[in-house]
Design an enzyme around this catalytic site. Sequence first.
Site, mmCIF file in Angstrom:
data_model
loop_
_atom_site.group_PDB
_atom_site.id
_atom_site.type_symbol
_atom_site.label_atom_id
_atom_site.label_comp_id
_atom_site.label_asym_id
_atom_site.label_seq_id
_atom_site.Cartn_x
_atom_site.Cartn_y
_atom_site.Cartn_z
ATOM 1 N N GLU A 224 55.377 7.937 37.526
ATOM 2 C CA GLU A 224 54.812 6.579 37.553
ATOM 3 C C GLU A 224 53.314 6.592 37.735
ATOM 4 O O GLU A 224 52.600 5.791 37.141
ATOM 5 C CB GLU A 224 55.480 5.759 38.668
ATOM 6 C CG GLU A 224 55.178 4.263 38.583
ATOM 7 C CD GLU A 224 53.859 3.840 39.226
ATOM 8 O OE1 GLU A 224 53.450 2.692 38.995
ATOM 9 O OE2 GLU A 224 53.226 4.641 39.951
ATOM 10 N N GLU A 225 52.819 7.486 38.580
ATOM 11 C CA GLU A 225 51.387 7.440 38.912
ATOM 12 C C GLU A 225 50.488 7.754 37.720
ATOM 13 O O GLU A 225 49.289 7.524 37.780
ATOM 14 C CB GLU A 225 51.068 8.379 40.095
ATOM 15 C CG GLU A 225 51.658 7.931 41.435
ATOM 16 C CD GLU A 225 51.057 6.637 41.996
ATOM 17 O OE1 GLU A 225 50.144 6.070 41.365
ATOM 18 O OE2 GLU A 225 51.513 6.202 43.064
HETATM 19 ZN ZN LIG Z 1 53.613 2.891 43.124
#
Ligand SMILES: [Zn+2]
Length: 348
Positions: A224-225
Amino acid sequence: MTLPPIDQQYMLDFLTGLLNTPSPTGFSAAAIDYTEQALRQFPEVTCVHTRKGGLLVKWTGQRDDHPRALTAHVDTLGAMVKEIKSNGRLKLTKLGGFAWNVVEGEGVTVFTLTGKQIRGSFLLAKSSSHVHGAATGDAKRDDDAMEVRLDALTQNAAETRALGIQVGDFVAFDPRVEVSNGFIRSRHLDDKACVANLVCAVKALHDADLQPVQTTYLLISNYEEVGHGASAGIPPEVEELVAVDMAAIGDGQNSDEFHASICVKDSGGPYHHGLSTHLRNLAEQHEIPYKVDIYPYYGSDGEAYWRAGGDVKVALIGPGVDASHSYERTHMDALVATSQWVLAYVLG
Ligand SMILES: [Zn+2]
């Protein structure tokens, strides 16, 4: 109906263990395994690994004609070795979006290809004000100005290579977890707090002998990052996706550490109005302490799935986290509120 209670001690124990399991983006297998171990205690869920390395959890519901999903990410900010310097120290490259000054002085672990873990600290190269004077305060914290000082006997690049360190090795910053007076202070509450929210929701229904109304998938995502965590891994039959991720606190924001927030717009634009409204109605109905907010510099795994072509309704909820992508802090009130909201959603 009254929502089943959240086991707060379990929440703290699970979350503390997860926070202490390093998982910089691209190197999160240990945190995925830790989460899977916890979920395997509950026979009503089944876990499979996606090819990308995420964890897809199937939580069987009373019906499965309108399947749903929730997602939270286990990967965190971190770094990789970019260069071994001639003085034996390391230049890093960032994994994810943050400013170097928020990790200045932090302890680090370097993970070598052969599985060795070498400790050190992340510093401004001109750290000593006895030597560099005003430059120590004034220097811009960029890739070239910062370095890892290894706790190993090395004074040149060859000696560092002899330790087994190579370009591309993952580097994790110490989370420095501390629980005090209801506050949880740690790096990487984003988004491990919300992984804990999902696991605790499973436990709450397990303890109460209840089932979700609809079969519900939980995707514990792992990229996600860097923007594409949940772009793959959501089963195609899913009709609604609730991303569970931290709420941003700061000047002008509605969110705080004592409420769950629903984000109705971030950098990617508005979330699905119908699903967001449904979640707000559920929060009202169950008297869940919540705020409605807009995050100015923020993207979520819900949007990642939308951009990848996911044809679903998407909404975003999560606990308020202060100083996000820095030394983060939240409060148990926000965590309980978020897990309750997840329960209201899966039971509603
Ligand atoms: Zn997050």
